[in-house]
Design an enzyme around this catalytic site. Structure first.
Site, PDB file in Angstrom:
ATOM      1  CD  GLU A 146      -6.015   4.545  -0.795  1.00 42.97           C
ATOM      2  OE1 GLU A 146      -6.086   4.931   0.387  1.00 42.97           O
ATOM      3  OE2 GLU A 146      -6.974   4.029  -1.393  1.00 42.97           O
TER       4      GLU A 146
ATOM      5  CE1 TYR B  41      -3.643   2.627   0.972  1.00 41.56           C
ATOM      6  CE2 TYR B  41      -1.788   3.611   2.135  1.00 41.56           C
ATOM      7  CZ  TYR B  41      -3.056   3.714   1.603  1.00 41.56           C
ATOM      8  OH  TYR B  41      -3.735   4.902   1.693  1.00 41.56           O
TER       9      TYR B  41
END
Ligand code: GDP
Ligand code: MN
Length: 388
Positions: free
Chosen positions: A189, A101
């Site tokens: 993101e 991530y």
């Protein structure tokens, strides 16, 4: 403004973030053509502005163009979390060894951009934050200096990455940061940022590749990004949101029953708080802005009344630049256009308040001189309507 995955990834790529080859399709035939052109195994991905598409069945792998077409057919007919799928992204499938991530957000308390990384990618990052917060590494960035190499390395080391992945991660984190700043984003993101298993595409060895992308842009910065502003997908807005934007209103729908029309964001929040304090629940946040003229007020009231859960409307207008008589005229104009029996309570104070009250006297509207009184009357009116 939220961007779709395919849009976010295209922007990421302009700043040097590696993304899979692919293209967006709105028909099964187009999806097939893209798969044929790619000539490899592909992934067909629903483009909707919510997360968790994979779990909802909106992301599928296809071995052949015919299979991609069939999957696109199925996915284009789906609704994911209430949103109809109108487009699919057909990307070259990545073979995944690991999912990481990487994200950037604004930390308003720190007044800085914060970069976050985790080795627990692919899954819901909110869940990682709740169950194993130590697995999320955060580094906050000085706005005058930007993201430095040593900080990106600190992030990579904190994530526990193997040696070979540190350099590629540093490069991708810096690219994403440049993208975030240059686009006036409030969120960027990559989840997952994958470590590929077969060395196809990506950057580094083993290569890293941004398989998913999410971007939220600051609406207040869009005026200086004409190209980004054009990416707005009007299909994804509710009719109310669209009308509000076109009239320069800040409108957020909420779950309660008391429609609120207020001038000024701070006053709007105070109005919502006090509505709650007296046992009611606001149906929306709505700031008509400074100096609102009658037509904007009318649009605002139309939007509020189009919500069937609104059982009462509370006007809280502080006349400064905004003139109370203009607001009153707007309310009457809207009532002409949208006749309604929803009870309304108005508190108008400040510039031309007497004129405003006189205008409203012709409509049967409850008035109040303090916010507390207005809120209590609106809550009581909403209860009476609900009980009836
Ligand atoms: P989200 O569910 O909306 O976050 O959509 P993602 O794009 O993140 O995809 C969800 C999951 O599907 C990923 O975490 C991967 O496990 C899987 N996935 C997505 N793209 C690919 C791909 O190209 N190849 C493989 N093998 N899996 C993929
Ligand atoms: Mn994802």
């Amino acid at each position: 403004m939220k961007l779709q995955e395919y849009q976010s990834k295209r922007i990421f790529a302009q700043y040097g973030v590696p993304i899979p080859s692919g293209d967006v399709a709105s028909t099964p035939a187009e999806a097939r053509a893209i798969a044929e052109r790619l000539g490899k195994r592909v992934v067909v991905k629903s483009q909707v502005l919510v997360g968790g598409r994979g779990k909802a069945g909106g992301i599928k792998l296809a071995d052949t163009p015919a299979e991609a077409e069939a999957l696109a057919q199925r996915i284009l007919g789906m609704e994911i979390k209430g949103l109809p799928v109108r487009k699919v992204l057909v990307d070259e499938a990545a073979s995944i060894r690991d999912e990481l991530y990487l994200g950037l957000v604004i930390d308003r308390a720190q007044r800085r951009v914060v970069t976050m990384g985790s080795s627990e990618g692919g899954v819901d990052i909110e869940e990682v934050a709740a169950t194993t917060p130590e697995r999320i590494i955060k580094v906050s960035i000085d706005p005058f200096i930007g993201l430095r190499d040593y900080q990106a390395r600190e992030l990579a080391l904190g994530m526990g990455l193997e040696r070979e992945l540190i350099r590629p991660l540093v490069r991708i984190a810096k690219s994403l940061y440049n993208c975030f700043i240059s686009s006036d984003a409030s969120l960027a993101e990559i989840n997952p940022l994958v470590v590929t298993a077969d060395g196809s595409g990506g950057y580094g060895d083993p290569p890293l590749l941004a398989v998913d992308g999410k971007m939220v842009l600051d609406d207040n910065g869009l005026f200086r990004h004409i190209d980004l502003a054009e990416m707005r997908d009007v299909d994804e807005e509710t009719p109310e949101e669209r009308e509000a934007r076109q009239h320069g209103l800040s409108y957020v729908k909420l779950d309660g029953s008391i429609g609120c029309m207020v001038n000024g964001a701070g006053l709007a929040m105070a109005t919502m708080d006090i509505t709650k304090l007296f046992g009611g629940a606001p149906a929306n946040f709505l700031d008509i802005g400074g100096g609102a003229k009658a037509d904007r007020v009318a649009a605002a009231l139309r939007i509020i009344l189009s919500d069937s859960s609104v059982k009462a409307v509370l006007f809280n207008i502080f006349g400064g630049i905004t003139r109370c008589d203009e607001v009153a005229k707007g309310i009457l104009a809207a009532l002409d256009q949208v006749p309604t029996d929803v009870p309304m309570v108005a508190r108008l104070v400040g510039t031309n308040e007497e004129e405003g009250r006189r205008i409203l006297a012709s409509a049967e509207m409850t008035t109040a001189s303090t916010l507390a009184e207005a809120a209590q009357k609106a809550v009581a009116a909403a209860r009476t309507v609900s009980a009836a």
